[in-house]
Scaffold this motif. Structure first.
Motif, mmCIF file in Angstrom:
data_model
loop_
_atom_site.group_PDB
_atom_site.id
_atom_site.type_symbol
_atom_site.label_atom_id
_atom_site.label_comp_id
_atom_site.label_asym_id
_atom_site.label_seq_id
_atom_site.Cartn_x
_atom_site.Cartn_y
_atom_site.Cartn_z
ATOM 1 N N CYS A 147 40.195 44.089 28.115
ATOM 2 C CA CYS A 147 41.462 43.431 28.790
ATOM 3 C C CYS A 147 40.835 42.373 29.847
ATOM 4 O O CYS A 147 39.627 42.417 30.086
ATOM 5 C CB CYS A 147 42.360 44.390 29.367
ATOM 6 N N GLU A 148 41.878 41.678 30.193
ATOM 7 C CA GLU A 148 41.377 40.715 31.336
ATOM 8 C C GLU A 148 41.315 41.392 32.603
ATOM 9 O O GLU A 148 42.191 42.406 32.995
ATOM 10 C CB GLU A 148 42.200 39.648 31.467
ATOM 11 N N ALA A 149 40.329 41.094 33.510
ATOM 12 C CA ALA A 149 40.394 41.869 34.934
ATOM 13 C C ALA A 149 40.889 40.934 35.944
ATOM 14 O O ALA A 149 41.553 41.404 37.007
ATOM 15 C CB ALA A 149 38.733 42.054 35.178
ATOM 16 N N GLY A 150 40.677 39.503 35.789
ATOM 17 C CA GLY A 150 40.987 38.577 36.869
ATOM 18 C C GLY A 150 40.598 38.619 38.277
ATOM 19 O O GLY A 150 41.391 38.646 39.185
ATOM 20 N N ILE A 151 39.478 39.142 38.362
ATOM 21 C CA ILE A 151 38.813 39.383 39.820
ATOM 22 C C ILE A 151 37.995 38.223 40.208
ATOM 23 O O ILE A 151 38.037 37.867 41.575
ATOM 24 C CB ILE A 151 37.892 40.623 39.578
ATOM 25 N N GLY A 152 37.359 37.496 39.323
ATOM 26 C CA GLY A 152 36.327 36.429 39.767
ATOM 27 C C GLY A 152 36.770 35.036 39.300
ATOM 28 O O GLY A 152 38.046 34.780 39.213
ATOM 29 N N THR A 153 35.925 34.162 40.275
ATOM 30 C CA THR A 153 36.145 32.753 40.070
ATOM 31 C C THR A 153 34.949 32.308 40.017
ATOM 32 O O THR A 153 34.025 32.282 40.525
ATOM 33 C CB THR A 153 36.901 32.250 41.484
ATOM 34 N N ASP A 154 34.883 30.703 39.554
ATOM 35 C CA ASP A 154 33.837 29.949 39.538
ATOM 36 C C ASP A 154 33.537 29.628 40.900
ATOM 37 O O ASP A 154 34.193 28.874 41.710
ATOM 38 C CB ASP A 154 34.130 28.498 38.722
ATOM 39 N N ARG A 155 32.560 30.222 41.460
ATOM 40 C CA ARG A 155 32.137 30.012 43.076
ATOM 41 C C ARG A 155 31.692 28.651 43.210
ATOM 42 O O ARG A 155 31.699 28.129 44.359
ATOM 43 C CB ARG A 155 31.096 30.907 43.331
ATOM 44 N N ARG A 156 31.010 27.687 42.318
ATOM 45 C CA ARG A 156 30.509 26.285 42.557
ATOM 46 C C ARG A 156 31.540 25.437 42.841
ATOM 47 O O ARG A 156 31.691 24.853 43.634
ATOM 48 C CB ARG A 156 29.603 25.938 41.421
ATOM 49 N N SER A 157 32.818 25.786 41.950
ATOM 50 C CA SER A 157 34.100 24.722 42.239
ATOM 51 C C SER A 157 34.889 25.480 43.615
ATOM 52 O O SER A 157 35.129 24.620 44.431
ATOM 53 C CB SER A 157 34.889 24.987 40.974
ATOM 54 N N ALA A 158 34.773 26.806 43.763
ATOM 55 C CA ALA A 158 35.579 27.352 45.003
ATOM 56 C C ALA A 158 34.630 26.800 46.075
ATOM 57 O O ALA A 158 35.558 26.656 47.276
ATOM 58 C CB ALA A 158 35.636 28.873 44.993
ATOM 59 N N ARG A 159 33.266 26.777 46.347
ATOM 60 C CA ARG A 159 32.780 26.617 47.145
ATOM 61 C C ARG A 159 33.263 24.984 47.748
ATOM 62 O O ARG A 159 32.766 24.750 49.014
ATOM 63 C CB ARG A 159 31.126 26.734 47.044
ATOM 64 N N SER A 160 33.351 24.358 46.777
ATOM 65 C CA SER A 160 33.863 22.773 46.846
ATOM 66 C C SER A 160 35.059 22.423 47.381
ATOM 67 O O SER A 160 35.125 21.405 47.327
ATOM 68 C CB SER A 160 32.930 21.867 45.821
ATOM 69 N N ASP A 161 35.849 23.555 47.149
ATOM 70 C CA ASP A 161 37.249 23.471 47.538
ATOM 71 C C ASP A 161 38.022 22.702 46.431
ATOM 72 O O ASP A 161 38.688 21.706 46.808
ATOM 73 C CB ASP A 161 37.591 22.929 48.816
ATOM 74 N N GLY A 162 37.398 22.729 45.091
ATOM 75 C CA GLY A 162 37.848 21.841 44.069
ATOM 76 C C GLY A 162 37.229 20.602 43.884
ATOM 77 O O GLY A 162 37.488 20.015 42.602
ATOM 78 N N ALA A 163 36.314 20.139 44.473
ATOM 79 C CA ALA A 163 35.708 18.861 44.497
ATOM 80 C C ALA A 163 34.806 18.919 43.300
ATOM 81 O O ALA A 163 34.687 18.006 42.222
ATOM 82 C CB ALA A 163 34.751 18.527 45.589
ATOM 83 N N VAL A 164 34.127 20.111 42.889
ATOM 84 C CA VAL A 164 33.449 20.339 41.534
ATOM 85 C C VAL A 164 34.461 20.838 40.668
ATOM 86 O O VAL A 164 35.109 21.774 40.660
ATOM 87 C CB VAL A 164 32.138 21.155 41.826
ATOM 88 N N GLU A 165 34.455 20.165 39.305
ATOM 89 C CA GLU A 165 35.349 20.634 38.289
ATOM 90 C C GLU A 165 34.904 22.210 37.920
ATOM 91 O O GLU A 165 33.772 22.427 37.740
ATOM 92 C CB GLU A 165 35.334 19.654 37.101
ATOM 93 N N PRO A 166 35.908 23.000 37.846
ATOM 94 C CA PRO A 166 35.609 24.456 37.463
ATOM 95 C C PRO A 166 35.242 24.635 36.118
ATOM 96 O O PRO A 166 35.641 23.728 35.382
ATOM 97 C CB PRO A 166 37.222 25.169 37.583
ATOM 98 N N ALA A 167 34.079 25.392 35.763
ATOM 99 C CA ALA A 167 33.722 25.888 34.477
ATOM 100 C C ALA A 167 34.346 27.180 34.095
ATOM 101 O O ALA A 167 34.829 28.098 34.907
ATOM 102 C CB ALA A 167 32.339 25.901 34.666
ATOM 103 N N PRO A 168 34.507 27.341 32.752
ATOM 104 C CA PRO A 168 35.008 28.704 32.315
ATOM 105 C C PRO A 168 34.352 29.642 32.667
ATOM 106 O O PRO A 168 32.932 29.690 32.595
ATOM 107 C CB PRO A 168 35.123 28.462 30.775
ATOM 108 N N ILE A 169 34.975 30.806 33.092
ATOM 109 C CA ILE A 169 34.112 32.156 33.228
ATOM 110 C C ILE A 169 34.583 33.200 32.526
ATOM 111 O O ILE A 169 35.785 32.866 31.932
ATOM 112 C CB ILE A 169 34.210 32.567 35.066
#
Length: 426
Positions: A147-169
């Motif tokens: 099932c889906e956990a929903g705990i993580g995020t694409d940290r490269r995008s998060a660190r850029s505050d959205g400037a880097v397009e998020p990649a699927p995780i």
């Protein structure tokens, strides 16, 4: 209706918390803080021994940043020799917890210096745990649920505050339940997210350990084994305005509780029944090309520096065999059932590789990072073009001769396809 074949399963749990203050590995910012003297949560080593027919295999998952290639080679050799196994049938996996001791002398000191006494204790604990697991087998059935956990995020995008397009995780949690006529005996929990909630100079297994502890407490006499997936670009979703909101053990327990609840949700779902086969283990290597390999004169010029590049240059001058146009990644495959194969990589793979393996295999192959050694980050060509820590900076921390070349992605993908479908190799 035919009854699915059963597997012989042995289990063991050992405490590998340092018994004396040691430097921690995981954050370069700790390099000047000295040994950690406090423990917020114990580190554990959890072992599963599988058997069917004449074949046996051992899987050890430890609350460590990784098993250095040097120590992994010794431990696997010792376990195999002592208990009559083939070395490729011994799988050493790490949860990638960032608040435990360093286990390798093969990287720059900014990643943490290994404590020889602790490393010796860890090796002995792993060998002894394998023996206890091999000697405590019961026959079990297996089932898998996701099932889906929903705990993580694409940290490269998060660190850029959205400037880097998020990649699927890969946001799923997959649970393999081992059970007999009486009860659940063990759980294997596969997920992909960096255990980096705690940044202090304190020993802790972070949220993955907290989740496994909670599951063991909740389910009674059960061994809960965490398997870390391809999380090289995934952090817990604790970012605010591009800044990661780390915390103390209470936040660790909170995030661990979220993972434990995702496991409980999965266990209420409709499982896939697995039919055991004789454990089939194999191992091979893949060479990934790198760029910008320095000359000896380049290294000599950089060596006097105090920072990362000085440490890197001195390491390569001391070990000139590293000055090659490629790095080696070890792949390990353990087939346990029709519908369950573990695929380990001796590196820090990003989500793209985990999603590929799980999608192409229909979820039957679980991709693992931090297994049987450590090479460095395994990034994509897109990430190399974007730059950033994982692609452009981390190779020097790991003592690689340079960043991966863009064509490394295609080579690694082909190798993973061969592991998913071994018939491609025949």
């Amino acid at each position: 209706m035919s009854v699915p074949a059963r597997l012989s399963l042995g289990m063991d749990r050992a405490d590998i918390t340092p018994r004396h203050p040691v430097p921690l590995a995981g954050y370069a910012t700790r390099a000047e803080l000295g040994p950690a003297t406090d423990v917020s949560a114990p580190l554990r080593l959890r072992t599963l021994a599988f058997g069917a027919g004449r074949e046996r295999a051992v899987l050890i998952s430890a609350d460590l940043l990784w098993w250095g290639t040097d120590i992994a080679t010794r431990v696997r050799r010792d376990i195999a020799a002592r208990y009559g196994l083939r070395p490729e049938s011994v799988i050493l996996h790490a949860t990638h917890a960032h608040s435990g001791p360093q286990t390798s002398a093969g990287f720059t000191a900014l990643l943490g210096d290994p404590d020889a006494g602790y490393v010796a204790e860890l090796e002995a604990a792993a060998v002894a745990s394998a023996g206890r697991a091999l000697g405590s087998a019961v026959d079990v059935w297996m089932e898998r649920v996701t099932c889906e956990a929903g705990i993580g995020t694409d940290r490269r995008s998060a660190r850029s505050d959205g400037a880097v397009e998020p990649a699927p995780i890969d946001s799923d949690v997959t649970v393999v339940r081992f059970f007999d006529e009486q009860r659940t005996r063990a759980l294997m929990v596969h997920h992909a997210c960096h255990p980096v909630v705690h940044h202090g100079n304190v020993v802790t297994s972070d949220f993955t350990g907290a989740a496994m502890d909670r599951l063991e407490e909740r389910h009674g006499d059960v061994l809960a084994v965490y398997l870390q997936g391809c999380c090289g670009d995934v952090n817990p979703d604790l970012y605010r305005d591009g800044v990661f909101r780390d915390g103390d053990q209470s936040l660790v327990d909170e995030v661990g509780g979220r993972l434990a609840e995702a496991v409980e949700k999965a266990l209420k779902g409709e499982p896939t029944t697995l039919t055991a086969t004789s454990p089939a283990a194999s191992q091979w290597t893949v060479e990934l090309p790198v760029t910008d390999v320095p000359s000896v004169s380049d290294l000599r010029r950089a060596a006097p520096g105090d920072g990362l590049m000085g440490q890197w240059a001195r390491l390569l001058l001391e070990e000139p065999q590293r000055l090659r146009p490629h790095v080696t990644v070890r792949l390990s495959r353990l087939h346990l059932a029709d519908g369950l194969t573990l695929l380990g990589m001796s590196g820090e793979p990003v989500s793209a590789y985990g999603l590929m393996v799980r999608t192409i295999s229909g979820g039957s192959v679980l991709p693992l990072g931090y297994t049987n050694g450590m090479t460095g980050y395994l990034v994509t060509a897109r990430q190399l073009a974007e730059g950033g820590y994982e692609a452009a900076e981390a190779p020097y921390y790991f003592g690689m001769p340079g960043p991966l070349a863009p064509e490394a992605e295609e080579i690694l993908r082909d190798a993973l396809l061969d592991a998913i479908w071994p018939s491609r190799l025949s």
